[in-house]
Write an enzyme that holds these catalytic residues in place. Structure first.
Site, PDB file in Angstrom:
ATOM      1  N   ASP A 173     -43.901 -23.176  -6.126  1.00  8.83           N
ATOM      2  CA  ASP A 173     -42.571 -22.840  -5.632  1.00  8.83           C
ATOM      3  C   ASP A 173     -41.868 -21.950  -6.639  1.00  8.83           C
ATOM      4  O   ASP A 173     -41.999 -22.131  -7.840  1.00  8.83           O
ATOM      5  CB  ASP A 173     -41.748 -24.117  -5.419  1.00  8.83           C
ATOM      6  CG  ASP A 173     -40.358 -23.797  -4.877  1.00  8.83           C
ATOM      7  OD1 ASP A 173     -40.245 -22.902  -4.018  1.00  8.83           O
ATOM      8  OD2 ASP A 173     -39.392 -24.439  -5.316  1.00  8.83           O
ATOM      9  N   GLU A 257     -44.906 -19.251  -1.373  1.00 10.68           N
ATOM     10  CA  GLU A 257     -43.921 -18.832  -0.388  1.00 10.68           C
ATOM     11  C   GLU A 257     -44.195 -17.389   0.009  1.00 10.68           C
ATOM     12  O   GLU A 257     -44.463 -16.558  -0.851  1.00 10.68           O
ATOM     13  CB  GLU A 257     -42.527 -18.814  -1.012  1.00 10.68           C
ATOM     14  CG  GLU A 257     -41.891 -20.127  -1.215  1.00 10.68           C
ATOM     15  CD  GLU A 257     -40.508 -19.913  -1.812  1.00 10.68           C
ATOM     16  OE1 GLU A 257     -39.543 -19.896  -1.058  1.00 10.68           O
ATOM     17  OE2 GLU A 257     -40.418 -19.754  -3.027  1.00 10.68           O
ATOM     18  N   ASP A 359     -37.497 -28.862  -7.283  1.00  7.82           N
ATOM     19  CA  ASP A 359     -38.517 -27.810  -7.273  1.00  7.82           C
ATOM     20  C   ASP A 359     -39.913 -28.388  -7.034  1.00  7.82           C
ATOM     21  O   ASP A 359     -40.751 -27.775  -6.376  1.00  7.82           O
ATOM     22  CB  ASP A 359     -38.497 -27.041  -8.596  1.00  7.82           C
ATOM     23  CG  ASP A 359     -37.231 -26.200  -8.748  1.00  7.82           C
ATOM     24  OD1 ASP A 359     -36.568 -25.935  -7.724  1.00  7.82           O
ATOM     25  OD2 ASP A 359     -36.911 -25.820  -9.887  1.00  7.82           O
TER      26      ASP A 359
END
Ligand SMILES: [Zn+2]
Length: 407
Positions: A173, A257, A359
């Site tokens: 992430d 992502e 996170d």
């Protein structure tokens, strides 16, 4: 990947480099204008360089190979835009996109630390061998950055990372509190501006505000700011190189992502907090956060690019997943609620009570989506119901999952 070296032209060589930059920019912009005037999706610029050189003395005095290369660059940029891998080329602006390409470049190695580059219409100029030269290079790009430094870069194939298959998968992430969070529980922070650098930039920015637009002094102040940023960027980039190699060495599959969907999907969501939180803090701290963000913001794109380059060369799979709601979804029970995100760093599920670093929770969600999009699900596959994989560029078929977007 590119190998970049600092170029040290002599004062006498600067006018030649500057005029090459100017000519390359002029040809690029004129050809782009012609493309836009005729057909916006054309891949071959309607531009007659020979005619332009016949009609314009200063252009004819320049290097035709530099000018032809600018035309070829534009042709390739248009083809990339048409293929959907890159954006439509934009205008080149003076002082911002200074550079040109040399084809069939000649490089002479002087000694262990220095080599010489020959560009048209100039005597050989030295560049610092800060790293070994690539084994093969056909083309060199010479650029001037905003700090006033010249560089030469050569395109080179990405060498594979030395690794053994590990069978391990990871979700990564782009953290808010940290730079990178992994589903394995690591929180990694990229180097930021040092306090001294920050103070220096703040002082220079105040100075800049007092200086007259277009003045020489202002130009020098701008270059000084850019140089300070350049030092911090270099530390950050070194860090990115080391970290991405570690990640590619450790994992066979890496879920990340998808940046392209980010702007679309995340836009309607409430703005991330750092801004808002900052408004309650004294101004000094907010300014500090802003300066550091400028460095870190551009970092994620680079992390992704380097991960994909290295993974692609090393047989590691990178899966891009839809990042929507990864920070508001509980990785344990799947409940989605923005109230679960207690603060920047704390996630506390309002449904099941699970508490975790925000996170790390998001990284776990990214891993789950990555695995889901890899698994063959007959009947459903990457159909419209599969939200996680729907927007990723290559949703199904394992060989397509290797997303490589090499420039
Ligand atoms: Zn939960």
């Amino acid at each position: 990947m590119t190998h970049r070296y600092r170029l040290y032209p002599s004062p006498a060589q600067l006018p030649v480099l500057r005029s090459h930059c100017g000519h390359a920019r002029w040809v690029w912009n004129e050809a782009l204008r012609a493309v836009k005037a005729h057909a916006s999706d054309a891949t071959v610029p309607f531009f007659d360089l020979t005619k332009a050189r016949r009609e314009t003395d200063w252009l004819a005095a320049g290097s035709s190979s530099v000018q032809q290369q600018a035309l070829r660059d534009l042709t390739r940029a248009l083809a990339n835009a048409k293929a959907g891998t890159h954006r439509f080329p934009r205008w080149r602006r003076k002082g911002e996109d200074e550079g040109f390409c040399v084809r069939d470049v000649t490089v002479a190695i002087v000694n262990r630390r220095w080599a010489e580059l020959t560009v048209p219409k100039a005597r050989p100029m030295r560049f610092r061998l800060s790293r070994p030269l690539p084994e093969a290079y056909g083309m060199a790009r010479v650029t001037l950055d905003s700090a006033g430094w010249w560089h030469v870069s050569f395109a080179a194939p990405q060498p594979p990372v030395d690794r053994e298959p590990t069978g391990a998968v990871v979700g990564i992430d782009r953290g808010v509190a940290s730079t990178i969070a992994t589903s394995d529980g690591s929180l990694l922070r990229a180097p930021k501006l040092r306090p001294r650098e920050r103070r220096r930039i703040e002082r220079l920015q105040q100075q800049l505000a007092r200086q007259h637009k277009g003045s020489r002094r202002r130009g020098r102040t701008k270059a000084a700011i850019a140089r300070t940023h350049a030092h911090a960027l270099r530390r950050r980039n070194d860090w990115i190189e080391r970290r991405t190699t570690e990640v590619v060495r450790a994992y066979d599959v890496i879920a990340v992502e998808d940046l392209e969907v980010k702007s679309m999907v995340r836009a309607p969501r409430p703005k991330p907090d750092p801004e808002r939180e900052g408004s309650f803090l004294p101004n000094g701290r907010r300014a500090k956060a802003r300066l550091n963000r400028a460095i870190l913001d551009q970092g994620w794109g680079r992390i992704l690019r380097r991960l994909e380059d290295k993974a692609g060369a090393s047989g590691v799979v990178v899966v891009r997943v839809d990042p929507a709601y990864t920070s508001q979804t509980c990785a344990r029970c799947g409940h989605v609620a923005k109230e679960s995100r207690e603060s920047q760093a704390a996630f506390s599920c309002v449904a099941c009570g699970r508490k975790r670093h925000a996170d790390l929770n998001a990284a776990a969600n990214i891993l789950a989506r990555g695995i889901a999009s890899l698994a063959p699900t007959p009947g459903h596959g990457a159909g419209p119901g599969d939200r996680a994989a729907r927007r990723s560029p290559a949703p199904a078929g394992s060989e397509n999952l290797l997303v490589a977007r090499v420039a």
